[in-house]
Design a protein around this motif. Structure first.
Motif, PDB file in Angstrom:
ATOM      1  N   GLN A 342       0.847  -1.184   0.000  1.00 24.52           N
ATOM      2  CA  GLN A 342       0.000   0.000   0.000  1.00 24.52           C
ATOM      3  C   GLN A 342       0.886   1.237   0.000  1.00 24.52           C
ATOM      4  N   THR A 343       0.753   2.049  -1.045  1.00 25.41           N
ATOM      5  CA  THR A 343       1.587   3.241  -1.189  1.00 25.41           C
ATOM      6  C   THR A 343       0.826   4.528  -0.900  1.00 25.41           C
ATOM      7  N   GLY A 344      -0.501   4.453  -0.817  1.00 24.30           N
ATOM      8  CA  GLY A 344      -1.309   5.634  -0.577  1.00 24.30           C
ATOM      9  C   GLY A 344      -2.141   5.497   0.680  1.00 24.30           C
ATOM     10  N   LEU A 345      -2.298   6.592   1.401  1.00 19.31           N
ATOM     11  CA  LEU A 345      -3.082   6.573   2.632  1.00 19.31           C
ATOM     12  C   LEU A 345      -3.722   7.933   2.833  1.00 19.31           C
ATOM     13  N   VAL A 346      -5.013   7.926   3.172  1.00 20.82           N
ATOM     14  CA  VAL A 346      -5.711   9.148   3.561  1.00 20.82           C
ATOM     15  C   VAL A 346      -6.453   8.865   4.857  1.00 20.82           C
ATOM     16  N   ASN A 347      -6.272   9.746   5.821  1.00 20.46           N
ATOM     17  CA  ASN A 347      -6.947   9.596   7.106  1.00 20.46           C
ATOM     18  C   ASN A 347      -7.564  10.934   7.495  1.00 20.46           C
ATOM     19  N   THR A 348      -8.786  10.892   8.007  1.00 24.74           N
ATOM     20  CA  THR A 348      -9.478  12.115   8.413  1.00 24.74           C
ATOM     21  C   THR A 348      -9.938  11.983   9.859  1.00 24.74           C
ATOM     22  N   ASP A 349     -10.484  13.066  10.405  1.00 21.39           N
ATOM     23  CA  ASP A 349     -11.060  12.980  11.747  1.00 21.39           C
ATOM     24  C   ASP A 349     -12.564  12.724  11.697  1.00 21.39           C
ATOM     25  N   ASN A 350     -13.044  12.280  10.528  1.00 24.44           N
ATOM     26  CA  ASN A 350     -14.451  11.921  10.368  1.00 24.44           C
ATOM     27  C   ASN A 350     -14.572  10.400  10.310  1.00 24.44           C
ATOM     28  N   LEU A 351     -15.273   9.814  11.245  1.00 25.88           N
ATOM     29  CA  LEU A 351     -15.334   8.354  11.375  1.00 25.88           C
ATOM     30  C   LEU A 351     -15.947   7.695  10.153  1.00 25.88           C
ATOM     31  N   LEU A 361     -10.771  -0.262   0.488  1.00 25.15           N
ATOM     32  CA  LEU A 361      -9.484  -0.957   0.562  1.00 25.15           C
ATOM     33  C   LEU A 361      -9.686  -2.452   0.775  1.00 25.15           C
ATOM     34  N   ARG A 362     -10.531  -2.816   1.739  1.00 23.46           N
ATOM     35  CA  ARG A 362     -10.778  -4.232   2.029  1.00 23.46           C
ATOM     36  C   ARG A 362     -11.358  -4.947   0.809  1.00 23.46           C
ATOM     37  N   THR A 363     -12.344  -4.320   0.159  1.00 20.07           N
ATOM     38  CA  THR A 363     -13.021  -4.978  -0.957  1.00 20.07           C
ATOM     39  C   THR A 363     -12.091  -5.154  -2.149  1.00 20.07           C
ATOM     40  N   LYS A 364     -11.260  -4.159  -2.403  1.00 20.59           N
ATOM     41  CA  LYS A 364     -10.301  -4.282  -3.506  1.00 20.59           C
ATOM     42  C   LYS A 364      -9.349  -5.441  -3.266  1.00 20.59           C
ATOM     43  N   LEU A 365      -8.735  -5.475  -2.091  1.00 21.15           N
ATOM     44  CA  LEU A 365      -7.767  -6.530  -1.798  1.00 21.15           C
ATOM     45  C   LEU A 365      -8.426  -7.908  -1.769  1.00 21.15           C
ATOM     46  N   ASN A 366      -9.660  -7.976  -1.324  1.00 22.52           N
ATOM     47  CA  ASN A 366     -10.386  -9.244  -1.324  1.00 22.52           C
ATOM     48  C   ASN A 366     -10.489  -9.850  -2.714  1.00 22.52           C
ATOM     49  N   GLY A 650     -30.877  -3.898  -6.823  1.00 18.29           N
ATOM     50  CA  GLY A 650     -30.987  -4.922  -7.851  1.00 18.29           C
ATOM     51  C   GLY A 650     -31.063  -6.299  -7.227  1.00 18.29           C
ATOM     52  N   ASP A 651     -30.955  -7.317  -8.045  1.00 13.22           N
ATOM     53  CA  ASP A 651     -31.009  -8.701  -7.593  1.00 13.22           C
ATOM     54  C   ASP A 651     -29.737  -9.425  -8.005  1.00 13.22           C
ATOM     55  N   HIS A 652     -29.435 -10.505  -7.270  1.00 16.28           N
ATOM     56  CA  HIS A 652     -28.352 -11.436  -7.632  1.00 16.28           C
ATOM     57  C   HIS A 652     -26.994 -10.742  -7.697  1.00 16.28           C
ATOM     58  N   TYR A 653     -26.733  -9.852  -6.767  1.00 18.73           N
ATOM     59  CA  TYR A 653     -25.438  -9.188  -6.833  1.00 18.73           C
ATOM     60  C   TYR A 653     -24.517  -9.639  -5.700  1.00 18.73           C
ATOM     61  N   SER A 654     -23.226  -9.536  -5.967  1.00 18.03           N
ATOM     62  CA  SER A 654     -22.215  -9.915  -4.994  1.00 18.03           C
ATOM     63  C   SER A 654     -22.191  -8.909  -3.850  1.00 18.03           C
ATOM     64  N   MET A 655     -21.893  -9.405  -2.653  1.00 15.16           N
ATOM     65  CA  MET A 655     -21.752  -8.532  -1.487  1.00 15.16           C
ATOM     66  C   MET A 655     -20.284  -8.200  -1.211  1.00 15.16           C
ATOM     67  N   ASN A 656     -19.422  -8.547  -2.166  1.00 13.94           N
ATOM     68  CA  ASN A 656     -17.975  -8.347  -1.976  1.00 13.94           C
ATOM     69  C   ASN A 656     -17.367  -7.999  -3.329  1.00 13.94           C
ATOM     70  N   HIS A 657     -17.626  -6.772  -3.788  1.00 13.32           N
ATOM     71  CA  HIS A 657     -17.333  -6.375  -5.167  1.00 13.32           C
ATOM     72  C   HIS A 657     -16.901  -4.915  -5.165  1.00 13.32           C
ATOM     73  N   ALA A 658     -15.784  -4.607  -5.801  1.00 15.78           N
ATOM     74  CA  ALA A 658     -15.154  -3.283  -5.652  1.00 15.78           C
ATOM     75  C   ALA A 658     -15.454  -2.298  -6.773  1.00 15.78           C
ATOM     76  N   MET A 659     -16.339  -2.619  -7.727  1.00 18.41           N
ATOM     77  CA  MET A 659     -16.397  -1.799  -8.938  1.00 18.41           C
ATOM     78  C   MET A 659     -16.867  -0.361  -8.692  1.00 18.41           C
TER      79      MET A 659
END
Length: 760
Positions: A342-351, A361-366, A650-659
């Motif tokens: 991981q070469t990029g990181l952004v962090n804010t004070d907004n949860l 990040l999680r979905t892409k790497l998955n 929609g219907d029939h969609y993945s719950m782990n998809h980064a598009m």
């Protein structure tokens, strides 16, 4: 001219390809589901002196190696998937530490991977066994060498045996029989296979076990155990069970809960078992009726310790059948994916902004396992998805080598005409493509676009030169097709909420998008020609001619384009078809009228983040990201999975998809204010133009480039905002105008810049 990938540094194998005997799976391979044990290959060798020693190995299918009982390296699901007729990647291991004086034992386990796929019909249509360029019985080739001397090579003197994983398939899972003992070794079968020139040393980050996750809860329901890991995982399961001999245990993986039970449908392998209207997608002879991702354990007496080796699953929930809570000794989940830095990181004070960033990040790497995949149901490298996520991925990860491999994947499957497939490696899908083996035009756009983006971020001109012949071949082919026909070879702005996931309904402004896509091709081919200092006048002339046609066909009286959808605005601004600032204002008003809901698809949405930031409408993007309607990221994340889904509705969609994860680009370019210039060469130019959000008081962002680290942090102090910026001296920096703030003071010390802004 076509060039071999083989360089002078590549290893020339002395060994032969070896494997177990060929299996007879029946006329339609229906017996695959019954006769599919994994393979073990073994060779003993003797050494009198321990010196630096290397193992050179390639496999078709997955391999795991052991020397004297110790596992060689920690790679998973290896080797790299590609078109095996065009390229086979091999690995080099330093095995000195595993050697012992005298007798040594080298063992490999082979799994099927994408080389020996099931006859399961993905989406009810695509049988990988008949669609992939090369399939067969898993096999390997190897040499062991020390100081130039070959100590050992794969040949017919090796021994082979069937392992106790009596079924293994990348999609469906594994069945292990702990009663079956590995005790009968036969002679291996040699195979004449593949020319040396297509062998290339693997150069991408390997798939590894990244993180272990403990379960959050275990419940008993209808005699089964329901385990919740509390987050969406793509990877392995590790389970220890105190079992009885012949006890059969089923591990079934799911992404969501429905009516207090696990809903397996969103991760059905190839969607087999899903109902489309009144029809249920059929996977072919012998296939499961519902293609649940599952592992099966046939226990021996005592402790049975199972972990995946040749398949990974997408899951938050696990249903265990045939095992009591008392028999379950231990269980954990393991993230497994390509080990991208991981070469990029952004962090804010907004949860919430941080939660949304982490979900992308999680979905892409998955969904990265030697290719950029869509989801665990299909595991395919779709060109369109790659285009939509390219910029956000390049800010996030070190991708110099990985993107080269992806580009090779597409080029390997370029047709004789010059067309590029919809997915690479190609496996049959060619929805509304330009010809046999070719994808729709926005999916084909991945080739010139990704090549240009690679140059923009990494500055490798030689790589552009290497691909130039094939990219020009593709461009000339598309231009040879009648314009009225080629623009129809388009899926349009895929995934738009307007069509609620229905693939048979036209996406927004589909015809206009088709014309814009050819303009995008020309635009980026012109860029590439200029990089190589070649004549681009022909393409420029074609661009001007087509732009005139687009204006005649689609320009409205108010200077908008097409059907005035968010999609048409985004494409028009991205291409600079009219007054971009005026169009951006119209787009912002359109989104406001749509109650701050972005309803474009994956391309229009990625363009929208870019153009609204460029023209100062970040408040509109922010309103969208904080949206709480049914069509929103907050709603998408309300299930607690901490991952993105394929669609908003929609219907029939993945719950782990980064598009739809392209919003990460906005985090870097707007919140952190770090934008790579369009004409940058290896990140040589930078625009600093932060968006001082009223929902955020502090933002910190960084990107590690080949030229060094860029670091940006801003913090609000009453009516002032102080920006601290660190940029390597060899990167040119331009400060952009910031909405609602005036620049008060600039202090420069070396490569550090302090900038103070005051509210207007």
């Amino acid at each position: 001219m076509k060039k071999s990938l083989l360089s002078k540094e590549e290893w020339k194998f002395r060994g032969k390809w070896i494997q177990n005997k060929e299996s007879d799976y029946g006329s339609e391979a229906e017996l695959y589901y019954q006769k599919n044990s994994h393979t073990l290959l073994k060779k003993n060798f003797n050494i009198k002196k321990i010196e630096e020693t290397r193992l050179y190995i390639a496999s078709l299918g997955y391999h795991i190696g052991y020397l004297n009982g110790q596992r060689i390296e920690d790679y998973e699901l290896n080797s790299d998937w590609t078109n095996y007729k065009k390229c086979i990647y091999y690995d080099v291991y330093d095995i000195t530490q595993y050697l012992q004086l005298g007798d040594n034992e080298l063992i490999f386990e082979l799994g099927n991977g994408m080389y020996n796929p099931a006859p399961l019909k993905l989406l009810g249509k695509y049988n990988l066994r008949s669609r992939l360029s090369e399939i067969g019985t898993p096999k390997l080739i190897c040499d062991v060498a020390s100081k130039g001397e070959i100590l050992l090579s794969s040949d017919m003197d090796w021994k082979v045996m069937e392992g106790n994983r009596i079924f293994n398939n990348l999609y469906l899972g594994e069945t292990i029989n702990f009663i079956k003992k590995n005790d009968y070794w036969d002679n291996a079968t040699t195979k004449v296979f593949m020319e040396q020139e297509i062998m290339k040393k693997s150069f991408i980050p390997k798939i590894k076990q990244i993180e272990t996750v403990a379960f959050k809860s275990i419940q008993e329901l209808k005699g089964n155990l329901i385990i919740d890991f509390g987050e969406m995982i793509s990877g392995f399961i590790r389970v220890k069970i105190n079992g009885k001999k012949n006890q059969k245990i089923y591990l079934k993986y799911g992404e969501s809960i429905k009516d207090e039970e696990i809903d397996f449908e969103s991760s059905y392998a190839g969607s087999v078992g899903s109902k489309i209207g009144d029809q249920k997608l059929f996977g072919g002879l012998g296939s499961p009726e519902d293609a649940i991702q599952q592992d099966i354990i046939i226990c021996d007496e005592g402790i049975n310790d199972f972990q995946n080796k040749f398949s990974y699953h997408s899951f938050r929930y696990l249903q265990i059948e045939g095992c009591t809570r008392a028999e379950l000794i231990d269980i954990k989940a393991i993230y497994v994916h390509s080990d991208l830095k991981q070469t990029g990181l952004v962090n804010t004070d907004n949860l919430f902004l941080n939660e949304l960033y982490a979900a992308a990040l999680r979905t892409k790497l998955n969904n990265i396992h030697s290719v950029f995949e869509d989801c665990a149901r299909e595991r395919l490298g779709y060109g369109g998805d790659i285009v939509a996520l390219a910029s956000s991925n390049l800010y996030m990860f070190a991708l110099e080598d990985f993107i080269k491999k992806v580009i090779y994947d597409f080029r390997f499957d370029q047709t004789k005409n010059g067309g590029i497939p919809e997915t690479a490696p190609f496996m049959g899908i060619q929805t509304n493509g330009t010809g046999q083996g070719e994808g729709p035009i926005l999916w084909q756009f991945v080739y010139p676009y990704l090549t240009y983006k690679h140059y923009q971020f990494y500055g490798d001109k030689e790589f552009v030169k290497q691909e130039a012949y094939f990219i020009e071949k593709q461009m000339n082919y598309l231009l040879s097709i009648d314009i009225n026909k080629v623009v129809q070879c388009c899926l349009g702005d895929h995934g738009s909420p307007i069509i609620a996931g229905h693939f048979k309904i036209d996406t927004p402004d589909k015809l206009f998008v088709g014309y814009c896509t050819i303009l995008l091709f020309l635009k980026y081919n012109i860029f590439l020609k200029k990089i190589l200092e070649e004549d681009s006048k022909r393409y420029e002339k074609k661009y001007d001619e087509l732009k005139e046609i687009v204006n005649d066909k689609f320009l409205n009286v108010d200077q908008s384009y097409g059907d005035r959808t968010q999609t048409s605005f985004a494409f028009a601004i991205e291409l600079g078809l009219g007054d971009s600032e005026k169009l951006a204002n119209q787009l912002a008003k359109k989104i406001q009228k749509d109650r701050y809901i972005l309803n474009s698809g994956i391309f229009g949405m990625a363009f929208t983040y870019d153009v609204l930031n460029k023209y100062g409408h970040n408040d509109v993007i922010e309103e969208w990201l904080f949206q709480e309607s049914k069509i929103s990221f907050k709603n998408m994340l309300s299930n607690g999975n901490q991952a993105l889904a394929e669609l908003f509705i929609g219907d029939h969609y993945s719950m782990n998809h980064a598009m739809f994860a392209s919003y990460q680009q906005w985090y870097f370019e707007a919140l952190a204010g770090i934008s790579i210039a369009e004409d940058a060469v290896g990140f040589s130019k930078l625009l600093i133009k932060p968006y001082f959000s009223k929902k955020v008081n502090k933002v910190e962002g960084s990107i590690t480039t080949k030229k060094g680290e860029i670091h940006s942090v801003w913090e609000r102090e009453d009516d002032k905002v102080v920006l601290e910026l660190t940029v390597p001296e060899n990167i040119e920096v331009q400060l952009g105008k910031v909405n609602d703030h005036r620049l008060d003071k600039i202090e420069k010390r070396g490569n550090k810049l302090n900038v103070t802004y005051t509210t207007k």
